[in-house]
Design a protein around this motif. Structure first.
Motif, PDB file in Angstrom:
ATOM      1  N   ALA A  40     -15.543 -50.165  10.428  1.00  0.00           N
ATOM      2  CA  ALA A  40     -15.929 -49.749   9.080  1.00  0.00           C
ATOM      3  C   ALA A  40     -15.205 -48.468   8.676  1.00  0.00           C
ATOM      4  N   GLN A  41     -14.997 -47.555   9.636  1.00  0.00           N
ATOM      5  CA  GLN A  41     -14.244 -46.334   9.332  1.00  0.00           C
ATOM      6  C   GLN A  41     -12.854 -46.685   8.821  1.00  0.00           C
ATOM      7  N   ASP A  42     -12.212 -47.644   9.469  1.00  0.00           N
ATOM      8  CA  ASP A  42     -10.874 -48.073   9.076  1.00  0.00           C
ATOM      9  C   ASP A  42     -10.888 -48.726   7.692  1.00  0.00           C
ATOM     10  N   ARG A  43     -11.836 -49.604   7.452  1.00  0.00           N
ATOM     11  CA  ARG A  43     -11.905 -50.318   6.170  1.00  0.00           C
ATOM     12  C   ARG A  43     -12.159 -49.384   4.992  1.00  0.00           C
ATOM     13  N   MET A  44     -12.855 -48.299   5.200  1.00  0.00           N
ATOM     14  CA  MET A  44     -13.148 -47.370   4.107  1.00  0.00           C
ATOM     15  C   MET A  44     -11.900 -46.661   3.608  1.00  0.00           C
ATOM     16  N   ARG A  45     -10.821 -46.746   4.376  1.00  0.00           N
ATOM     17  CA  ARG A  45      -9.545 -46.144   3.962  1.00  0.00           C
ATOM     18  C   ARG A  45      -8.606 -47.164   3.331  1.00  0.00           C
ATOM     19  N   HIS A  46      -9.043 -48.384   3.169  1.00  0.00           N
ATOM     20  CA  HIS A  46      -8.225 -49.421   2.541  1.00  0.00           C
ATOM     21  C   HIS A  46      -8.600 -49.503   1.070  1.00  0.00           C
ATOM     22  N   PRO A  47      -7.694 -49.212   0.179  1.00  0.00           N
ATOM     23  CA  PRO A  47      -8.033 -49.144  -1.246  1.00  0.00           C
ATOM     24  C   PRO A  47      -8.025 -50.488  -1.976  1.00  0.00           C
ATOM     25  N   ALA A  48      -8.362 -51.570  -1.306  1.00  0.00           N
ATOM     26  CA  ALA A  48      -8.418 -52.864  -1.985  1.00  0.00           C
ATOM     27  C   ALA A  48      -9.494 -52.836  -3.070  1.00  0.00           C
ATOM     28  N   ARG A  49      -9.175 -53.454  -4.194  1.00  0.00           N
ATOM     29  CA  ARG A  49     -10.104 -53.588  -5.314  1.00  0.00           C
ATOM     30  C   ARG A  49     -10.469 -52.264  -5.991  1.00  0.00           C
ATOM     31  N   ILE A  50      -9.566 -51.324  -5.964  1.00  0.00           N
ATOM     32  CA  ILE A  50      -9.802 -50.086  -6.714  1.00  0.00           C
ATOM     33  C   ILE A  50      -9.068 -50.199  -8.047  1.00  0.00           C
ATOM     34  N   GLU A  51      -9.420 -49.326  -8.965  1.00  0.00           N
ATOM     35  CA  GLU A  51      -8.750 -49.284 -10.265  1.00  0.00           C
ATOM     36  C   GLU A  51      -8.375 -47.843 -10.576  1.00  0.00           C
ATOM     37  N   LEU A  52      -7.192 -47.679 -11.150  1.00  0.00           N
ATOM     38  CA  LEU A  52      -6.766 -46.404 -11.707  1.00  0.00           C
ATOM     39  C   LEU A  52      -6.825 -46.578 -13.211  1.00  0.00           C
ATOM     40  N   ARG A  53      -7.661 -45.820 -13.875  1.00  0.00           N
ATOM     41  CA  ARG A  53      -7.845 -45.976 -15.311  1.00  0.00           C
ATOM     42  C   ARG A  53      -7.333 -44.738 -16.040  1.00  0.00           C
ATOM     43  N   PHE A  54      -6.499 -44.984 -17.059  1.00  0.00           N
ATOM     44  CA  PHE A  54      -5.990 -43.875 -17.855  1.00  0.00           C
ATOM     45  C   PHE A  54      -5.469 -44.414 -19.169  1.00  0.00           C
ATOM     46  N   VAL A  55      -5.427 -43.550 -20.177  1.00  0.00           N
ATOM     47  CA  VAL A  55      -4.893 -43.898 -21.490  1.00  0.00           C
ATOM     48  C   VAL A  55      -3.761 -42.918 -21.771  1.00  0.00           C
ATOM     49  N   PRO A  56      -2.513 -43.374 -21.603  1.00  0.00           N
ATOM     50  CA  PRO A  56      -1.389 -42.455 -21.796  1.00  0.00           C
ATOM     51  C   PRO A  56      -1.069 -42.243 -23.274  1.00  0.00           C
ATOM     52  N   GLU A  57      -0.569 -41.070 -23.570  1.00  0.00           N
ATOM     53  CA  GLU A  57      -0.107 -40.779 -24.921  1.00  0.00           C
ATOM     54  C   GLU A  57       1.376 -41.070 -25.065  1.00  0.00           C
ATOM     55  N   ASP A  58       2.047 -41.283 -23.940  1.00  0.00           N
ATOM     56  CA  ASP A  58       3.482 -41.532 -23.929  1.00  0.00           C
ATOM     57  C   ASP A  58       3.792 -42.356 -22.684  1.00  0.00           C
ATOM     58  N   ALA A  59       5.054 -42.557 -22.395  1.00  0.00           N
ATOM     59  CA  ALA A  59       5.447 -43.300 -21.195  1.00  0.00           C
ATOM     60  C   ALA A  59       4.944 -42.570 -19.949  1.00  0.00           C
ATOM     61  N   VAL A  60       4.589 -43.328 -18.947  1.00  0.00           N
ATOM     62  CA  VAL A  60       4.114 -42.744 -17.688  1.00  0.00           C
ATOM     63  C   VAL A  60       4.857 -43.359 -16.518  1.00  0.00           C
ATOM     64  N   GLU A  61       4.881 -42.637 -15.415  1.00  0.00           N
ATOM     65  CA  GLU A  61       5.451 -43.143 -14.173  1.00  0.00           C
ATOM     66  C   GLU A  61       4.367 -43.039 -13.112  1.00  0.00           C
ATOM     67  N   VAL A  62       4.083 -44.150 -12.470  1.00  0.00           N
ATOM     68  CA  VAL A  62       3.067 -44.197 -11.425  1.00  0.00           C
ATOM     69  C   VAL A  62       3.759 -44.580 -10.124  1.00  0.00           C
ATOM     70  N   THR A  63       3.555 -43.793  -9.085  1.00  0.00           N
ATOM     71  CA  THR A  63       4.139 -44.074  -7.779  1.00  0.00           C
ATOM     72  C   THR A  63       3.021 -44.382  -6.799  1.00  0.00           C
ATOM     73  N   LEU A  64       3.109 -45.531  -6.163  1.00  0.00           N
ATOM     74  CA  LEU A  64       2.147 -45.936  -5.139  1.00  0.00           C
ATOM     75  C   LEU A  64       2.890 -46.120  -3.834  1.00  0.00           C
TER      76      LEU A  64
END
Length: 80
Positions: A40-64
């Motif tokens: 469970a400790q290991d699984r809590m560090r897996h970001p499956a099914r997360i969402e990053l929510r934002f409303v940009p005012e201009d072009a954005v660059e997202v690095t994962l």
């Protein structure tokens, strides 16, 4: 959770990355995660099914990125 002008859905904490840039997404706070069994400790560090929510005012660059574990070196991202 809110950080860096982003809303993180299904993320409880951003942790420092050991010797790397960025901040890993963690599903529960560290004080809870370290009390769980090893799997469970290991699984809590897996970001499956997360969402990053934002409303940009201009072009954005997202690095994962991912930290390779157990032979897995890449993943899938869905953008809506």
């Amino acid at each position: 959770m809110h950080a860096d002008d982003l809303e993180f859905h299904n993320v409880a904490e951003l942790r420092p990355a050991d010797g790397r840039d960025g901040r890993p997404l963690q599903r529960v706070p560290e004080e809870i995660r370290e009390r769980l069994n090893e799997g469970a400790q290991d699984r809590m560090r897996h970001p499956a099914r997360i969402e990053l929510r934002f409303v940009p005012e201009d072009a954005v660059e997202v690095t994962l990125s991912t930290i390779p574990q157990r032979g897995v070196t890449e993943g899938t991202v869905q953008v809506f």
